[in-house]
Design a protein around this motif. Structure first.
Motif, PDB file in Angstrom:
ATOM      1  N   ALA A  74      -3.160   8.947   2.011  1.00 38.39           N
ATOM      2  CA  ALA A  74      -2.686   7.376   2.189  1.00 38.39           C
ATOM      3  C   ALA A  74      -1.538   7.339   2.910  1.00 38.39           C
ATOM      4  N   LEU A  75      -0.467   7.979   2.286  1.00 41.11           N
ATOM      5  CA  LEU A  75       0.920   8.185   2.732  1.00 41.11           C
ATOM      6  C   LEU A  75       1.044   8.375   4.269  1.00 41.11           C
ATOM      7  N   ILE A  76       0.266   9.463   4.633  1.00 37.67           N
ATOM      8  CA  ILE A  76       0.436  10.015   6.054  1.00 37.67           C
ATOM      9  C   ILE A  76      -0.181   8.887   6.846  1.00 37.67           C
ATOM     10  N   GLU A  77      -1.172   8.173   6.457  1.00 35.99           N
ATOM     11  CA  GLU A  77      -1.845   7.307   7.476  1.00 35.99           C
ATOM     12  C   GLU A  77      -0.852   6.218   7.698  1.00 35.99           C
ATOM     13  N   THR A 115     -16.847   9.792   1.231  1.00 34.08           N
ATOM     14  CA  THR A 115     -16.196   8.725   1.972  1.00 34.08           C
ATOM     15  C   THR A 115     -14.829   8.528   1.357  1.00 34.08           C
ATOM     16  N   ARG A 116     -13.877   8.487   2.124  1.00 38.99           N
ATOM     17  CA  ARG A 116     -12.554   7.807   1.725  1.00 38.99           C
ATOM     18  C   ARG A 116     -12.347   6.205   1.899  1.00 38.99           C
ATOM     19  N   ASP A 117     -12.824   5.685   0.903  1.00 38.62           N
ATOM     20  CA  ASP A 117     -12.835   4.176   1.212  1.00 38.62           C
ATOM     21  C   ASP A 117     -11.497   3.605   1.377  1.00 38.62           C
ATOM     22  N   ARG A 118     -10.439   4.254   0.738  1.00 41.09           N
ATOM     23  CA  ARG A 118      -9.099   3.680   0.813  1.00 41.09           C
ATOM     24  C   ARG A 118      -8.539   3.589   2.233  1.00 41.09           C
ATOM     25  N   THR A 119      -8.786   4.643   2.971  1.00 38.38           N
ATOM     26  CA  THR A 119      -8.708   4.710   4.361  1.00 38.38           C
ATOM     27  C   THR A 119      -9.315   3.533   5.330  1.00 38.38           C
ATOM     28  N   LEU A 120     -10.679   3.492   5.239  1.00 37.08           N
ATOM     29  CA  LEU A 120     -11.533   2.515   5.683  1.00 37.08           C
ATOM     30  C   LEU A 120     -11.123   0.956   5.535  1.00 37.08           C
ATOM     31  N   VAL A 121     -10.577   0.911   4.186  1.00 36.04           N
ATOM     32  CA  VAL A 121     -10.061  -0.546   3.881  1.00 36.04           C
ATOM     33  C   VAL A 121      -8.808  -0.750   4.313  1.00 36.04           C
ATOM     34  N   ASN A 122      -7.669   0.276   4.367  1.00 32.45           N
ATOM     35  CA  ASN A 122      -6.670  -0.174   4.896  1.00 32.45           C
ATOM     36  C   ASN A 122      -6.688  -0.173   6.598  1.00 32.45           C
ATOM     37  N   CYS A 123      -7.458   0.564   7.196  1.00 35.24           N
ATOM     38  CA  CYS A 123      -7.572   0.512   8.628  1.00 35.24           C
ATOM     39  C   CYS A 123      -8.029  -0.680   9.036  1.00 35.24           C
ATOM     40  N   GLN A 166       0.845  -1.353   0.207  1.00 35.74           N
ATOM     41  CA  GLN A 166       0.073   0.207  -0.002  1.00 35.74           C
ATOM     42  C   GLN A 166       0.777   1.341   0.011  1.00 35.74           C
ATOM     43  N   ILE A 167       1.887   1.254   0.678  1.00 37.58           N
ATOM     44  CA  ILE A 167       2.960   2.167   0.556  1.00 37.58           C
ATOM     45  C   ILE A 167       3.345   2.481  -0.716  1.00 37.58           C
ATOM     46  N   HIS A 168       3.885   1.457  -1.264  1.00 35.89           N
ATOM     47  CA  HIS A 168       4.377   1.307  -2.501  1.00 35.89           C
ATOM     48  C   HIS A 168       3.205   2.048  -3.594  1.00 35.89           C
ATOM     49  N   LYS A 169       1.872   1.735  -3.708  1.00 37.86           N
ATOM     50  CA  LYS A 169       1.078   2.131  -4.456  1.00 37.86           C
ATOM     51  C   LYS A 169       0.797   3.701  -4.362  1.00 37.86           C
ATOM     52  N   ALA A 170       1.056   4.133  -3.030  1.00 39.58           N
ATOM     53  CA  ALA A 170       0.750   5.570  -2.639  1.00 39.58           C
ATOM     54  C   ALA A 170       1.757   6.214  -3.300  1.00 39.58           C
ATOM     55  N   VAL A 171       2.878   6.071  -3.413  1.00 37.40           N
ATOM     56  CA  VAL A 171       4.020   6.648  -3.705  1.00 37.40           C
ATOM     57  C   VAL A 171       4.297   6.454  -5.357  1.00 37.40           C
ATOM     58  N   ALA A 172       3.908   5.408  -5.862  1.00 39.77           N
ATOM     59  CA  ALA A 172       4.324   4.932  -7.076  1.00 39.77           C
ATOM     60  C   ALA A 172       3.379   5.110  -8.233  1.00 39.77           C
ATOM     61  N   GLY A 173       2.198   5.726  -8.014  1.00 40.34           N
ATOM     62  CA  GLY A 173       1.013   5.742  -8.896  1.00 40.34           C
ATOM     63  C   GLY A 173       1.316   7.391  -9.501  1.00 40.34           C
ATOM     64  N   LEU A 174       0.406   7.769 -10.384  1.00 39.20           N
ATOM     65  CA  LEU A 174       0.465   8.886 -11.254  1.00 39.20           C
ATOM     66  C   LEU A 174       0.005  10.116  -9.988  1.00 39.20           C
ATOM     67  N   PRO A 209      -2.451   4.150  19.905  1.00 38.28           N
ATOM     68  CA  PRO A 209      -2.455   3.964  18.427  1.00 38.28           C
ATOM     69  C   PRO A 209      -4.040   3.837  18.142  1.00 38.28           C
ATOM     70  N   ALA A 210      -4.871   3.359  18.846  1.00 35.79           N
ATOM     71  CA  ALA A 210      -6.332   3.130  18.622  1.00 35.79           C
ATOM     72  C   ALA A 210      -7.105   4.298  18.325  1.00 35.79           C
ATOM     73  N   LYS A 211      -6.560   5.472  19.255  1.00 35.72           N
ATOM     74  CA  LYS A 211      -7.300   6.782  19.131  1.00 35.72           C
ATOM     75  C   LYS A 211      -6.999   7.194  17.728  1.00 35.72           C
ATOM     76  N   ALA A 212      -5.714   7.030  17.198  1.00 38.51           N
ATOM     77  CA  ALA A 212      -5.441   7.637  15.885  1.00 38.51           C
ATOM     78  C   ALA A 212      -6.069   6.965  14.892  1.00 38.51           C
ATOM     79  N   VAL A 213      -6.254   5.589  14.997  1.00 36.47           N
ATOM     80  CA  VAL A 213      -7.237   4.983  13.943  1.00 36.47           C
ATOM     81  C   VAL A 213      -8.450   5.345  14.012  1.00 36.47           C
ATOM     82  N   SER A 214      -9.191   5.485  15.209  1.00 36.47           N
ATOM     83  CA  SER A 214     -10.516   5.932  15.194  1.00 36.47           C
ATOM     84  C   SER A 214     -10.415   7.508  14.552  1.00 36.47           C
ATOM     85  N   PHE A 215      -9.586   8.277  14.801  1.00 41.30           N
ATOM     86  CA  PHE A 215      -9.610   9.600  14.263  1.00 41.30           C
ATOM     87  C   PHE A 215      -9.419   9.466  12.604  1.00 41.30           C
ATOM     88  N   ALA A 216      -8.591   8.485  12.026  1.00 41.58           N
ATOM     89  CA  ALA A 216      -8.610   8.514  10.618  1.00 41.58           C
ATOM     90  C   ALA A 216      -9.820   7.948  10.205  1.00 41.58           C
TER      91      ALA A 216
END
Length: 304
Positions: A100-103, A251-259, A86-94, A234-241
């Motif tokens: 996503a990278l921040i999270e 809705t930012r589905d990528r965040t929900l899926v990754n979390c 997922q990090i690779h996808k966040a930095v390697a795409g167009l 960490p759970a507080k941060a995931v909740s905030f994300a």
């Protein structure tokens, strides 16, 4: 407590039957994932291949789709393989997916970072830190924190009251001294950061989190708040994300899926409780998602 080989065999059989029949039995798939951690599912996948001669994640991927499918496929992969990919996808795409990278960086602790680094190199024959550094702005406040977080060096500073004062001065007046915030977030231990927050509130009658909100904006505000929350829990941060993913502009589905893929087995008991500060997690899932995607989020986070 890990399952026995016989239990892994039974789970693998459930997966095979759920996919092999006429039409996928989505609930049967969910029943397996709901009982298992990511590490358990890796063992089930190994048993699946050993029994049937097929790769389980390929079978799942070929049979389910949409965001439901992304969660099912993601949960069938080793945690750090998914994380690195997922990090690779966040930095390697167009164009870099900065959110996503921040999270994906800020929600990683020091052990996670070490494991991601190793897995990223195994998969992509590249240094993940270099790929991140080369792909993001050199000057944006959020980018500086992302790069610093990846190189966090935490130690007992033994200067709680003065550190709280230093943060207050960094936020006081015209302009913010971002460097002070970066240093505090990336060099203090978790226990000492909590003490700094308490001292800050005691001395200045204001939450440090509220100060971050008043000093930063946009992606930088999100990044610094996420780091602050992560050091509290960490759970507080995931909740905030997840809250920002649901309540943002669409809705930012990528965040929900990754979390969900990365953290539902780690923080499932805590995230819904932290989410109460923003609303009701089950209600927000129901209001923003539908179908098997909605059912998956509700069941894997065990909220109704």
């Amino acid at each position: 407590m890990p399952f026995t080989p016989q239990q892994y065999r039974a789970f693998a059989q459930q997966m095979f039957i759920a996919i092999k029949g006429l039409g996928t039995d989505e609930q049967a798939l969910l029943n397996v994932y709901n009982q298992c951690t990511t590490e358990d599912i890796v063992q089930i996948a190994r048993m699946f291949t050993g029994c049937y001669g097929f790769e389980m994640d390929a079978w799942v991927k070929g049979d389910v789709s949409g965001n439901f499918g992304k969660i099912m496929v993601g949960c069938s992969k080793p945690r750090y393989s998914y994380w690195a990919t997922q990090i690779h996808k966040a930095v390697a795409g167009l164009g870099t997916d900065n959110m996503a990278l921040i999270e994906l960086v800020i929600l990683a602790d020091e052990q996670d970072i070490k494991a991601i680094r190793n897995e990223y190199f195994r998969l992509f024959k590249a240094d993940v830190q270099e790929d991140i550094k080369d792909d993001i702005s050199k000057n944006a406040d959020w980018a500086r924190l992302v790069k610093a977080w990846w190189s966090s060096f935490r130690y007992e500073r033994n200067n709680v009251q003065n550190d709280a004062m230093t943060l207050y001065k960094a936020a006081k007046g015209a302009g913010t001294d971002e460097q002070v915030f970066i240093e505090m977030l990336c060099t203090t231990t978790v226990s000492e950061y909590k003490q700094i927050c308490e001292s800050f509130k005691l001395q200045f009658k204001k939450d440090l989190r509220d100060t971050i909100i008043s000093e930063f904006s946009g992606k930088s505000e999100y990044c610094y708040l996420l780091a602050h929350d992560f050091l509290i829990d960490p759970a507080k941060a995931v909740s905030f994300a997840m809250y920002k993913a649901i309540k943002g502009l669409g809705t930012r589905d990528r965040t929900l899926v990754n979390c969900t893929v990365l953290f539902r087995d780690r923080y499932r008991d805590k995230v819904p409780a932290y989410y109460v500060a923003y609303g009701n997690l089950a209600s927000d899932f129901k209001g923003d998602t539908s179908g098997w995607y909605e059912k998956t989020l509700l069941q894997l986070w065990r909220v109704q």
